[in-house]
Scaffold this motif. Structure first.
Motif, mmCIF file in Angstrom:
data_model
loop_
_atom_site.group_PDB
_atom_site.id
_atom_site.type_symbol
_atom_site.label_atom_id
_atom_site.label_comp_id
_atom_site.label_asym_id
_atom_site.label_seq_id
_atom_site.Cartn_x
_atom_site.Cartn_y
_atom_site.Cartn_z
ATOM 1 N N VAL A 193 15.702 -19.858 6.220
ATOM 2 C CA VAL A 193 15.020 -19.116 5.162
ATOM 3 C C VAL A 193 15.517 -17.671 5.111
ATOM 4 C CG1 VAL A 193 12.776 -18.295 4.321
ATOM 5 C CG2 VAL A 193 12.947 -20.513 5.472
ATOM 6 N N ILE A 194 15.835 -17.224 3.898
ATOM 7 C CA ILE A 194 16.162 -15.824 3.646
ATOM 8 C C ILE A 194 15.164 -15.328 2.611
ATOM 9 C CG2 ILE A 194 17.867 -14.184 2.760
ATOM 10 C CD1 ILE A 194 19.142 -17.422 4.048
ATOM 11 N N VAL A 195 14.323 -14.362 2.991
ATOM 12 C CA VAL A 195 13.320 -13.788 2.101
ATOM 13 C C VAL A 195 13.807 -12.402 1.690
ATOM 14 C CG1 VAL A 195 10.919 -13.042 1.843
ATOM 15 C CG2 VAL A 195 11.467 -15.001 3.309
ATOM 16 N N LEU A 196 13.913 -12.202 0.390
ATOM 17 C CA LEU A 196 14.337 -10.909 -0.148
ATOM 18 C C LEU A 196 13.134 -10.203 -0.753
ATOM 19 C CD1 LEU A 196 17.441 -12.215 -2.119
ATOM 20 C CD2 LEU A 196 17.444 -11.194 0.166
ATOM 21 N N TYR A 197 13.119 -8.883 -0.661
ATOM 22 C CA TYR A 197 12.103 -8.118 -1.368
ATOM 23 C C TYR A 197 12.765 -6.889 -1.962
ATOM 24 C CZ TYR A 197 11.786 -4.821 2.548
ATOM 25 O OH TYR A 197 12.061 -3.890 3.506
ATOM 26 N N GLN A 198 12.106 -6.331 -2.962
ATOM 27 C CA GLN A 198 12.672 -5.181 -3.647
ATOM 28 C C GLN A 198 11.554 -4.362 -4.274
ATOM 29 O OE1 GLN A 198 16.521 -5.665 -5.698
ATOM 30 N NE2 GLN A 198 15.309 -5.467 -7.549
ATOM 31 N N PHE A 199 11.590 -3.037 -4.086
ATOM 32 C CA PHE A 199 10.662 -2.089 -4.709
ATOM 33 C C PHE A 199 11.471 -1.054 -5.455
ATOM 34 C CE2 PHE A 199 8.144 -3.638 -1.149
ATOM 35 C CZ PHE A 199 6.925 -3.871 -1.753
ATOM 36 N N ALA A 202 0.828 -1.207 0.000
ATOM 37 C CA ALA A 202 0.000 0.000 0.000
ATOM 38 C C ALA A 202 0.862 1.257 0.000
ATOM 39 C CB ALA A 202 -0.925 -0.001 1.213
ATOM 40 N N THR A 203 2.073 1.175 0.508
ATOM 41 C CA THR A 203 2.919 2.364 0.604
ATOM 42 C C THR A 203 4.076 2.394 -0.391
ATOM 43 O OG1 THR A 203 4.275 1.318 2.308
ATOM 44 C CG2 THR A 203 2.408 2.660 3.056
ATOM 45 N N GLN A 204 4.481 1.233 -0.936
ATOM 46 C CA GLN A 204 5.648 1.206 -1.820
ATOM 47 C C GLN A 204 5.336 0.783 -3.251
ATOM 48 O OE1 GLN A 204 8.049 -1.246 0.974
ATOM 49 N NE2 GLN A 204 9.544 0.382 0.726
ATOM 50 N N GLY A 205 4.101 0.477 -3.540
ATOM 51 C CA GLY A 205 3.727 0.093 -4.891
ATOM 52 C C GLY A 205 3.947 -1.383 -5.153
ATOM 53 N N VAL A 206 4.357 -1.699 -6.375
ATOM 54 C CA VAL A 206 4.550 -3.083 -6.784
ATOM 55 C C VAL A 206 6.030 -3.405 -6.766
ATOM 56 C CG1 VAL A 206 4.209 -4.763 -8.635
ATOM 57 C CG2 VAL A 206 2.480 -3.012 -8.204
#
Length: 189
Positions: A174-180, A157-161
């Motif tokens: 587990v290593i979870v990566l995310y990127q905006f 909701a705050t950073q888009g897709v």
């Protein structure tokens, strides 16, 4: 007008957003955030079976800095907390992710006893902002033969897709990566 300001201040305070100020000074004094009285997160710890190998991941593609590695004493609380047999040898490392995240991650190496690789339901994971390095980190994990979980779209909701993708280290952590935002496709011609 004074009543409206007092009412507005009361509504904000009731919502938990700011500390109260007397109605007579509400128009002249800035609102200050309410004090936080909850707990403070210090660090997450992963149990690993090979410290040097784990440090290659965490200080290499993930970019953290090891801030200390120590041999644990036989009286270490880690034996009790992590249900480790007393005949095991333990080493502990703290890692920092920049100047504002000092010693927020730790590795606990367990040797001298079998440490089963985590399988089945994965009870925990480190969630990391890849800061534009997602493709390089996943390429590194793939080259190391680690289990890579397919990427998917991440909507905020705050950073888009953006995009999120995970992998497992050699011990099943587990290593979870995310990127905006999702980076533009690279023309590989």
């Amino acid at each position: 007008m004074r009543h409206i300001l007092a009412l507005a201040a009361a509504i904000v305070v009731a919502a938990g957003g700011c500390a109260a100020t007397p109605a007579s000074t509400a128009a002249t004094q800035p609102m200050v955030p309410a004090a936080y009285d909850g707990t403070n997160f210090k660090r997450q710890l992963y149990v690993v079976t090979d410290m040097e190998r784990a440090l290659r991941l965490w200080t290499g593609p993930l970019g953290m800095t090891a801030t200390g590695i120590t041999n644990s004493q036989p009286t270490s609380y880690s034996y009790d907390v992590f249900n480790i047999p007393r005949e095991a040898r333990l080493r502990f490392a703290t890692l920092s992710a920049g100047p504002f995240q000092e010693r927020t991650f730790a590795l606990l190496e367990v040797t001298g006893v079998p440490v089963p690789r985590q399988t089945g339901i994965r009870p925990t994971g480190a969630v990391i902002n890849a800061n534009g390095k997602l493709d390089a980190i996943i390429a590194w994990a793939t080259a190391e033969g680690l289990t890579v979980i397919p990427a998917r779209e991440l909507r905020s909701a705050t950073q888009g897709v953006g995009i999120e993708q995970a992998f497992l280290d050699w011990d099943g952590n587990v290593i979870v990566l995310y990127q905006f935002p999702i980076p533009a496709p690279v023309n590989r011609n």
